[in-house]
Design a protein around this motif. Structure first.
Motif, mmCIF file in Angstrom:
data_model
loop_
_atom_site.group_PDB
_atom_site.id
_atom_site.type_symbol
_atom_site.label_atom_id
_atom_site.label_comp_id
_atom_site.label_asym_id
_atom_site.label_seq_id
_atom_site.Cartn_x
_atom_site.Cartn_y
_atom_site.Cartn_z
ATOM 1 N N ALA A 432 4.587 -0.685 -5.850
ATOM 2 C CA ALA A 432 3.820 0.557 -5.779
ATOM 3 C C ALA A 432 4.402 1.559 -4.788
ATOM 4 O O ALA A 432 4.036 2.730 -4.802
ATOM 5 C CB ALA A 432 2.365 0.260 -5.429
ATOM 6 N N PHE A 433 5.314 1.097 -3.912
ATOM 7 C CA PHE A 433 6.022 1.998 -3.008
ATOM 8 C C PHE A 433 7.393 2.353 -3.575
ATOM 9 O O PHE A 433 8.277 2.753 -2.842
ATOM 10 C CB PHE A 433 6.185 1.358 -1.627
ATOM 11 N N SER A 434 7.560 2.189 -4.878
ATOM 12 C CA SER A 434 8.799 2.454 -5.591
ATOM 13 C C SER A 434 9.759 1.272 -5.428
ATOM 14 O O SER A 434 9.435 0.265 -4.796
ATOM 15 C CB SER A 434 9.454 3.762 -5.136
ATOM 16 N N VAL A 435 10.953 1.404 -6.035
ATOM 17 C CA VAL A 435 11.917 0.311 -6.036
ATOM 18 C C VAL A 435 13.283 0.849 -5.623
ATOM 19 O O VAL A 435 13.541 2.048 -5.659
ATOM 20 C CB VAL A 435 12.032 -0.340 -7.435
ATOM 21 N N GLY A 436 14.154 -0.069 -5.241
ATOM 22 C CA GLY A 436 15.530 0.302 -4.944
ATOM 23 C C GLY A 436 15.719 0.827 -3.536
ATOM 24 O O GLY A 436 14.830 0.778 -2.690
ATOM 25 N N GLN A 437 16.916 1.346 -3.294
ATOM 26 C CA GLN A 437 17.289 1.812 -1.966
ATOM 27 C C GLN A 437 16.406 2.948 -1.481
ATOM 28 O O GLN A 437 16.189 3.121 -0.286
ATOM 29 C CB GLN A 437 18.751 2.274 -1.962
ATOM 30 N N ARG A 438 15.878 3.740 -2.426
ATOM 31 C CA ARG A 438 15.098 4.912 -2.041
ATOM 32 C C ARG A 438 13.603 4.651 -2.105
ATOM 33 O O ARG A 438 12.804 5.583 -2.139
ATOM 34 C CB ARG A 438 15.482 6.107 -2.918
ATOM 35 N N CYS A 440 9.981 3.832 -0.622
ATOM 36 C CA CYS A 440 9.367 4.512 0.524
ATOM 37 C C CYS A 440 9.763 3.867 1.852
ATOM 38 O O CYS A 440 9.481 2.691 2.096
ATOM 39 C CB CYS A 440 7.851 4.505 0.378
ATOM 40 N N ILE A 441 10.394 4.657 2.707
ATOM 41 C CA ILE A 441 10.843 4.155 4.007
ATOM 42 C C ILE A 441 9.654 3.876 4.922
ATOM 43 O O ILE A 441 9.751 3.118 5.881
ATOM 44 C CB ILE A 441 11.809 5.164 4.661
ATOM 45 N N GLY A 442 8.504 4.482 4.611
ATOM 46 C CA GLY A 442 7.323 4.306 5.443
ATOM 47 C C GLY A 442 6.405 3.187 5.001
ATOM 48 O O GLY A 442 5.279 3.079 5.495
ATOM 49 N N ARG A 443 6.879 2.322 4.096
ATOM 50 C CA ARG A 443 6.014 1.250 3.587
ATOM 51 C C ARG A 443 5.467 0.370 4.708
ATOM 52 O O ARG A 443 4.255 0.140 4.790
ATOM 53 C CB ARG A 443 6.787 0.400 2.575
ATOM 54 N N ARG A 444 6.333 -0.135 5.556
ATOM 55 C CA ARG A 444 5.875 -1.043 6.610
ATOM 56 C C ARG A 444 5.007 -0.294 7.627
ATOM 57 O O ARG A 444 4.042 -0.850 8.156
ATOM 58 C CB ARG A 444 7.074 -1.704 7.301
ATOM 59 N N PHE A 445 5.357 0.947 7.898
ATOM 60 C CA PHE A 445 4.536 1.777 8.771
ATOM 61 C C PHE A 445 3.106 1.824 8.235
ATOM 62 O O PHE A 445 2.132 1.597 8.969
ATOM 63 C CB PHE A 445 5.127 3.188 8.830
ATOM 64 N N ALA A 446 2.976 2.110 6.927
ATOM 65 C CA ALA A 446 1.651 2.233 6.307
ATOM 66 C C ALA A 446 0.903 0.910 6.292
ATOM 67 O O ALA A 446 -0.303 0.859 6.578
ATOM 68 C CB ALA A 446 1.800 2.771 4.888
ATOM 69 N N THR A 447 1.602 -0.182 5.968
ATOM 70 C CA THR A 447 0.912 -1.466 5.857
ATOM 71 C C THR A 447 0.508 -2.025 7.218
ATOM 72 O O THR A 447 -0.539 -2.658 7.343
ATOM 73 C CB THR A 447 1.793 -2.490 5.111
#
Length: 504
Positions: A432-438, A440-447
């Motif tokens: 749900a935070f997209s896939v691949g190199q791009r 979401c860089i903020g995934r861990r921040f959000a979780t």
């Protein structure tokens, strides 16, 4: 082969306007409806999760898919042919300067290297501590510490404060200009809302002499420059780079590296971080964002609101999560960042809400040359097909459709956090935070932020829906937990009641 459909590519507004053939108009309307309703209509009509879109009068040939295997082929970089992010899809993020979201190729690698260095364990520890402080401050500020029950007509009013960008704005008193006019938070709100219009109208329209909008842009630019100046002073004084903002400024100041950001790139990324952390976009601001279908950075606010909404109508899940919290941190101990990995069930409810309301609508890539994609056969059929992809074809991965695809999720319309129990916090199985190199860089921040806040909140408060007279929970769920698309996907205003839990 994938099912072929004669229609304009949904992101091409000019094609939709020019092509007035009745059949095409119907397909375009159905495509929009399918997009808004998680790919349901086209899947029902075509019995396929991958649709070949063929232009008639104008437009771009495309492939519209809700298959994650295709997403990984075009996004992860494993395919032998380069798929790039179309320049036209970046306009909405380029008004303030080049940045991580808009960059591609070597430029993206430069910005990713710089921005990525800020997302470290030290930052996540800071996020955890700030989230705990935010919860405790909120309880005192709102006067909840003396109450046994609290009614909140719109839970987004709480979650948007919780998830606003604390690295840019104080929580209680928004910064104001020296002349006492427009607060910076208000300026960001106005700019963000008018910024969305670039999805549907030419960007030059935003520069027309509309006094309030022009004032907001001037105020926001002045505020960003003020914040940059403050952090430049911190960097010169040898202060630590514990937040992303300071890391960007340090990259602007460091002349010894090839990864230096120029002034325009610095402001472009500062705006991106502020926009990503902006918590005041409301679901009522609906614009035709489907024309451009860009995937914005994840904010936590709407997902956290949806999490509370689902827990309110799923009491058995809520109680299971509370018991899990008590097993991990007990009734009195303050949760620590080291508890994050153990609180997998808390993270799971946030993940499931994010699955049902993913922040990014679509992932769009364009083929740089003729190639072939491997397309899995429909659900229930073994094997794959090969689909020729001419140069210039745009692949639109329906990120909403993926989350509702029965290939990956049994009963996809049912809130079932147990899908994610025990999943490692950085697992690529969660898309749900997209896939691949791009992705979401903020995934861990959000979780990290969400897990800390939910742990503290659910340990203290029981979440209940505020029902209208004669309304059932099922009717409340149908009325409230429905999707609205802004630049991210969010729910309607959610009315909730919180009752203090009695501790033994």
């Amino acid at each position: 082969m994938a099912t072929s459909t004669m229609a304009m590519f949904p992101s091409d507004i000019s094609g939709i306007i020019l092509d007035v053939q009745p059949r095409t108009a119907i397909i375009v309307v159905l495509s929009l409806y399918a997009f808004l309703r998680a790919f349901t209509v086209l899947k029902m009509l075509r019995q396929s999760e991958t649709i070949n879109l063929i232009p008639i009068v104008s437009g771009i040939p495309g492939l519209w898919t809700s298959n994650v295997d295709i997403a990984r082929q075009v996004a992860v970089g494993a395919h032998k042919v380069k798929f790039f992010k179309p320049v036209s899809k970046n306009d909405v993020f380029l008004q303030w300067g080049m940045n991580l979201a808009a960059a591609d190729g070597q430029m993206w690698r430069k910005h990713r290297r710089i921005v990525g260095s800020a997302f470290s364990t030290e930052l996540y520890k800071l996020v955890w501590m700030q989230s705990a402080k935010t919860y405790n401050d909120m309880i005192l500020t709102e006067g909840w510490d003396t109450k046994d029950a609290v009614d909140v007509p719109v839970i987004q009013d709480v979650t948007m404060k919780v998830c606003s960008s604390g690295h840019f704005f104080p929580r209680a008193d928004p910064p104001k200009s020296q002349d006492g006019k427009m607060p910076a938070q208000q300026a960001l709100k106005i700019v963000a809302e008018t910024h969305l219009l670039t999805l549907a109208v030419p960007s030059w329209l935003l520069y027309l002499p509309v006094p309030r909008a022009r004032e907001a842009r001037r105020r926001l630019l002045a505020f960003m420059n003020e914040q940059v100046a403050e952090r430049k002073a911190d960097v010169s004084a040898g202060g630590p780079s514990v937040d992303a903002f300071t890391t960007l400024v340090k990259a602007n100041q460091d002349e010894s590296t090839k990864y230096q950001l120029d002034d325009e790139e610095l402001i472009g990324n500062v705006f991106l971080f502020m926009f990503a952390g902006h918590g005041t976009l409301r679901p009522s601001y609906i614009v035709c964002s489907w024309f451009n279908l860009v995937s914005s950075p994840e904010t936590t606010a709407h997902t956290l609101a949806a999490t509370f909404g689902f827990l309110a109508v799923n009491e058995e899940v809520q109680e299971e999560i509370v018991q899990h919290i008590l097993e991990v941190v007990g009734t009195e101990r303050e949760p620590q960042f080291e508890d994050y990995a153990k609180l997998d069930k808390v993270l799971a409810v946030f993940y499931e809400a994010a699955r049902m309301f993913p922040a990014g609508h679509a992932l769009i890539r364009e083929a740089s040359e003729d190639t072939i994609l491997t397309v899995p056969n429909p659900v229930g059929e073994e094997g794959n097909q090969t689909v020729p992809i001419p140069k210039g074809t745009q692949i639109m991965v329906d990120m909403i459709g993926i989350q509702y695809n029965p290939r990956y999720f049994e009963d996809p319309h049912i809130f079932k956090p147990s899908r994610w129990y025990g999943l490692p916090t950085d697992s690529e199985l969660f898309t749900a935070f997209s896939v691949g190199q791009r992705a979401c860089i903020g995934r861990r921040f959000a979780t990290v932020e969400a897990t800390c806040f939910l742990t503290l909140f659910l340990r203290d408060w029981k979440v209940l829906p505020i029902l209208r007279e004669g309304e059932s929970k099922a009717a409340w769920k149908m009325r409230v937990l429905d999707a609205h698309i802004v630049i991210t996907l969010g729910v309607r205003d959610i009315p909730l009641r919180f009752e203090r839990r009695k501790r033994a």
